[in-house]
Scaffold this motif. Structure first.
Motif, PDB file in Angstrom:
ATOM      1  N   MET A   1       6.056  42.747  36.753  1.00 18.78           N
ATOM      2  CA  MET A   1       6.479  43.859  37.416  1.00 18.78           C
ATOM      3  C   MET A   1       7.054  43.473  38.731  1.00 18.78           C
ATOM      4  SD  MET A   1       5.647  46.332  35.479  1.00 18.78           S
ATOM      5  CE  MET A   1       5.415  47.816  36.524  1.00 18.78           C
ATOM      6  N   VAL A   2       8.054  44.339  39.300  1.00 12.84           N
ATOM      7  CA  VAL A   2       8.829  44.042  40.243  1.00 12.84           C
ATOM      8  C   VAL A   2       8.794  45.404  40.967  1.00 12.84           C
ATOM      9  CG1 VAL A   2      11.175  43.541  41.075  1.00 12.84           C
ATOM     10  CG2 VAL A   2      10.537  42.428  39.067  1.00 12.84           C
ATOM     11  N   GLU A   3       8.676  45.050  42.424  1.00 13.07           N
ATOM     12  CA  GLU A   3       8.807  46.420  43.385  1.00 13.07           C
ATOM     13  C   GLU A   3      10.106  46.504  43.725  1.00 13.07           C
ATOM     14  OE1 GLU A   3       6.709  48.005  47.415  1.00 13.07           O
ATOM     15  OE2 GLU A   3       5.683  46.479  46.189  1.00 13.07           O
ATOM     16  N   ILE A   4      10.946  47.657  43.733  1.00 14.71           N
ATOM     17  CA  ILE A   4      12.181  48.101  44.159  1.00 14.71           C
ATOM     18  C   ILE A   4      11.955  49.336  45.017  1.00 14.71           C
ATOM     19  CG2 ILE A   4      14.629  48.528  43.656  1.00 14.71           C
ATOM     20  CD1 ILE A   4      14.282  46.810  41.042  1.00 14.71           C
ATOM     21  N   MET A  11      10.306  43.777  34.706  1.00 13.95           N
ATOM     22  CA  MET A  11      11.500  43.092  34.561  1.00 13.95           C
ATOM     23  C   MET A  11      12.141  42.652  33.344  1.00 13.95           C
ATOM     24  SD  MET A  11      12.795  41.902  37.522  1.00 13.95           S
ATOM     25  CE  MET A  11      13.827  40.486  36.969  1.00 13.95           C
ATOM     26  N   ASP A  12      11.507  42.720  32.430  1.00 14.30           N
ATOM     27  CA  ASP A  12      11.790  42.910  31.027  1.00 14.30           C
ATOM     28  C   ASP A  12      12.485  43.910  30.304  1.00 14.30           C
ATOM     29  OD1 ASP A  12      10.310  40.412  30.607  1.00 14.30           O
ATOM     30  OD2 ASP A  12       8.384  41.255  30.091  1.00 14.30           O
ATOM     31  N   VAL A  18      18.179  48.492  36.441  1.00 14.71           N
ATOM     32  CA  VAL A  18      19.396  49.089  36.635  1.00 14.71           C
ATOM     33  C   VAL A  18      19.308  50.461  37.429  1.00 14.71           C
ATOM     34  CG1 VAL A  18      21.596  50.074  35.764  1.00 14.71           C
ATOM     35  CG2 VAL A  18      20.920  47.964  34.969  1.00 14.71           C
ATOM     36  N   SER A  19      18.590  51.241  36.816  1.00 13.53           N
ATOM     37  CA  SER A  19      18.454  52.644  37.531  1.00 13.53           C
ATOM     38  C   SER A  19      17.385  52.662  38.813  1.00 13.53           C
ATOM     39  CB  SER A  19      17.509  53.634  36.474  1.00 13.53           C
ATOM     40  OG  SER A  19      16.334  53.066  36.298  1.00 13.53           O
ATOM     41  N   GLU A  57      26.804  43.484  42.801  1.00 16.04           N
ATOM     42  CA  GLU A  57      26.684  42.433  41.895  1.00 16.04           C
ATOM     43  C   GLU A  57      25.636  42.301  40.882  1.00 16.04           C
ATOM     44  OE1 GLU A  57      27.816  39.234  44.165  1.00 16.04           O
ATOM     45  OE2 GLU A  57      29.392  39.763  44.705  1.00 16.04           O
ATOM     46  N   LEU A  58      24.340  42.551  41.753  1.00 15.20           N
ATOM     47  CA  LEU A  58      22.994  42.606  41.040  1.00 15.20           C
ATOM     48  C   LEU A  58      23.126  43.449  39.762  1.00 15.20           C
ATOM     49  CD1 LEU A  58      20.419  40.969  40.788  1.00 15.20           C
ATOM     50  CD2 LEU A  58      19.417  42.449  42.643  1.00 15.20           C
ATOM     51  N   ILE A  59      23.347  44.804  40.271  1.00 12.42           N
ATOM     52  CA  ILE A  59      23.422  45.949  39.287  1.00 12.42           C
ATOM     53  C   ILE A  59      24.486  45.648  38.397  1.00 12.42           C
ATOM     54  CG2 ILE A  59      24.415  48.432  39.200  1.00 12.42           C
ATOM     55  CD1 ILE A  59      23.251  48.633  41.952  1.00 12.42           C
ATOM     56  N   SER A  60      25.441  45.029  38.348  1.00 12.60           N
ATOM     57  CA  SER A  60      26.379  44.853  37.310  1.00 12.60           C
ATOM     58  C   SER A  60      25.900  43.934  36.507  1.00 12.60           C
ATOM     59  CB  SER A  60      27.861  44.176  37.777  1.00 12.60           C
ATOM     60  OG  SER A  60      28.550  45.018  38.690  1.00 12.60           O
ATOM     61  N   LYS A  61      25.138  42.677  36.912  1.00 13.76           N
ATOM     62  CA  LYS A  61      24.356  41.722  36.090  1.00 13.76           C
ATOM     63  C   LYS A  61      23.369  42.334  35.229  1.00 13.76           C
ATOM     64  CE  LYS A  61      21.266  38.254  36.456  1.00 13.76           C
ATOM     65  NZ  LYS A  61      20.368  37.172  37.345  1.00 13.76           N
ATOM     66  N   TYR A  62      22.397  43.310  35.700  1.00 13.55           N
ATOM     67  CA  TYR A  62      21.619  43.945  34.909  1.00 13.55           C
ATOM     68  C   TYR A  62      21.891  45.193  33.899  1.00 13.55           C
ATOM     69  CZ  TYR A  62      17.515  41.715  36.890  1.00 13.55           C
ATOM     70  OH  TYR A  62      16.749  40.635  37.333  1.00 13.55           O
TER      71      TYR A  62
END
Length: 84
Positions: A1-4, A11-12, A18-19, A57-62
């Motif tokens: 799990m990641v906290e955004i 994360m999987d 992305v959202s 850039e991170l959004i594009s990657k995901y």
């Protein structure tokens, strides 16, 4: 799990990441201050208005990872034929 930005995201699931990242980007773009992303216990990234390009850039990657996982083709082959 990641906290955004306070939300727990798996994360999987790149589509969920992305959202959550888009919500963080919107918050920053509208002057929301600082958004925090935490990967595990020790890795913490703070995003501010100056780092919107890195966040994009991170959004594009995901987004690409989400498209691959969902089976959505983002690139299509094109054919050409010359006619006389």
């Amino acid at each position: 799990m990641v906290e955004i930005d306070g939300a727990q995201v798996d994360m999987d699931d790149p589509c969920a990441v992305v959202s959550a990242l888009r919500a963080a980007e919107l918050k920053l773009a509208t002057g929301g201050g600082v958004v925090m992303t935490r990967f595990g216990r020790d890795n913490e990234i703070r995003w501010d208005r100056g780092s919107l390009t890195g966040l994009s850039e991170l959004i594009s990657k995901y987004e690409r990872m989400c498209e691959r996982k969902s089976g959505i083709r983002s690139r299509f082959a094109k054919r050409m034929r010359f006619v006389r």
